[in-house]
Write a protein that holds these residues in place. Sequence first.
Motif, short mmCIF file in Angstrom:
data_model
loop_
_atom_site.label_atom_id
_atom_site.label_comp_id
_atom_site.label_asym_id
_atom_site.label_seq_id
_atom_site.Cartn_x
_atom_site.Cartn_y
_atom_site.Cartn_z
N GLU A 130 0.97 -1.32 0.19
CA GLU A 130 -0.02 0.06 -0.22
C GLU A 130 0.97 1.16 0.12
OE1 GLU A 130 -2.91 -0.22 -0.42
OE2 GLU A 130 -3.53 -2.02 0.19
N THR B 230 -18.19 0.02 6.52
CA THR B 230 -17.08 0.55 5.83
C THR B 230 -15.67 0.41 6.31
OG1 THR B 230 -18.53 1.81 4.84
CG2 THR B 230 -16.44 2.51 4.35
N THR C 96 -8.35 -4.10 4.91
CA THR C 96 -7.41 -3.89 3.68
C THR C 96 -6.19 -3.62 3.96
OG1 THR C 96 -9.40 -3.31 2.15
CG2 THR C 96 -7.17 -2.69 1.52
N PHE C 97 -6.04 -2.86 4.98
CA PHE C 97 -4.63 -2.23 5.55
C PHE C 97 -3.91 -3.01 6.65
CE2 PHE C 97 -6.55 0.96 2.96
CZ PHE C 97 -5.27 1.51 2.14
N TYR D 290 -6.56 6.21 4.11
CA TYR D 290 -7.40 5.31 5.11
C TYR D 290 -7.35 5.92 6.43
CZ TYR D 290 -7.78 1.80 8.66
OH TYR D 290 -8.08 1.15 9.74
N ASN E 41 -12.32 -1.36 5.24
CA ASN E 41 -11.04 -0.44 4.92
C ASN E 41 -10.00 -1.09 5.70
OD1 ASN E 41 -12.75 0.84 3.23
ND2 ASN E 41 -12.57 2.71 4.33
N SER E 42 -10.24 -1.27 7.19
CA SER E 42 -9.17 -1.66 8.15
C SER E 42 -8.63 -2.95 7.64
CB SER E 42 -9.81 -1.85 9.59
OG SER E 42 -10.27 -0.45 9.87
N ASP F 225 -9.77 8.70 6.46
CA ASP F 225 -11.24 8.21 6.39
C ASP F 225 -11.82 7.47 7.58
OD1 ASP F 225 -11.67 9.05 3.82
OD2 ASP F 225 -11.66 7.11 2.99
N ALA F 226 -10.87 6.77 8.26
CA ALA F 226 -11.13 6.17 9.60
C ALA F 226 -11.62 6.97 10.56
CB ALA F 226 -9.71 5.27 9.90
N LEU G 72 -2.27 6.07 -0.01
CA LEU G 72 -3.40 5.28 0.57
C LEU G 72 -3.52 5.15 1.82
CD1 LEU G 72 -3.44 2.57 -2.45
CD2 LEU G 72 -5.23 4.44 -2.19
N ILE G 73 -2.35 4.98 2.54
CA ILE G 73 -2.32 4.69 4.03
C ILE G 73 -2.93 6.17 4.47
CG2 ILE G 73 -0.94 4.42 5.95
CD1 ILE G 73 0.85 2.61 4.10
N TYR H 15 -7.57 2.31 17.11
CA TYR H 15 -7.39 3.41 16.12
C TYR H 15 -6.12 4.32 16.42
CZ TYR H 15 -7.88 7.36 12.98
OH TYR H 15 -7.59 8.26 11.74
#
Length: 111
Positions: free
Chosen positions: A18, A55, A62-63, A26, A59-60, A29-30, A22-23, A98
């Motif tokens: 990634e 969502t 994915t990362f 994320y 997303n989480s 967005d998070a 993108l990180i 988070y």
Amino acid sequence: GSDPAAEGVIDVEVLGDETPELIALYVQDAGDLIEAIRQAIQDGDAQALERAAHTLKSNSATFGAMALADLCLRLEQMGEAGTFEGAEDLLAQVERLYGRVRAALDDWPVV
């Protein structure tokens, strides 16, 4: 070598290639999604809770933030069931985790 900050918070295998962009996206967005989850719990809006938690879960995952994704799944299931019993406690756990995920990703080595 393993990054102690990321230990247990991020599955490095999943995070893989990634990009920093993108990180960063994320992480941003998070933060917004956690805000949406908080709002949904305050409003007693099960549908909004389910959507935001779903969502954030996807997303989480994915990362590589697997533990965070698991917590989000539980919130998503609460939304589905229309129950808010213990939702605030879960949200508090999500926020704590988070914070650790964000710290780990901030330190993510850019190769």
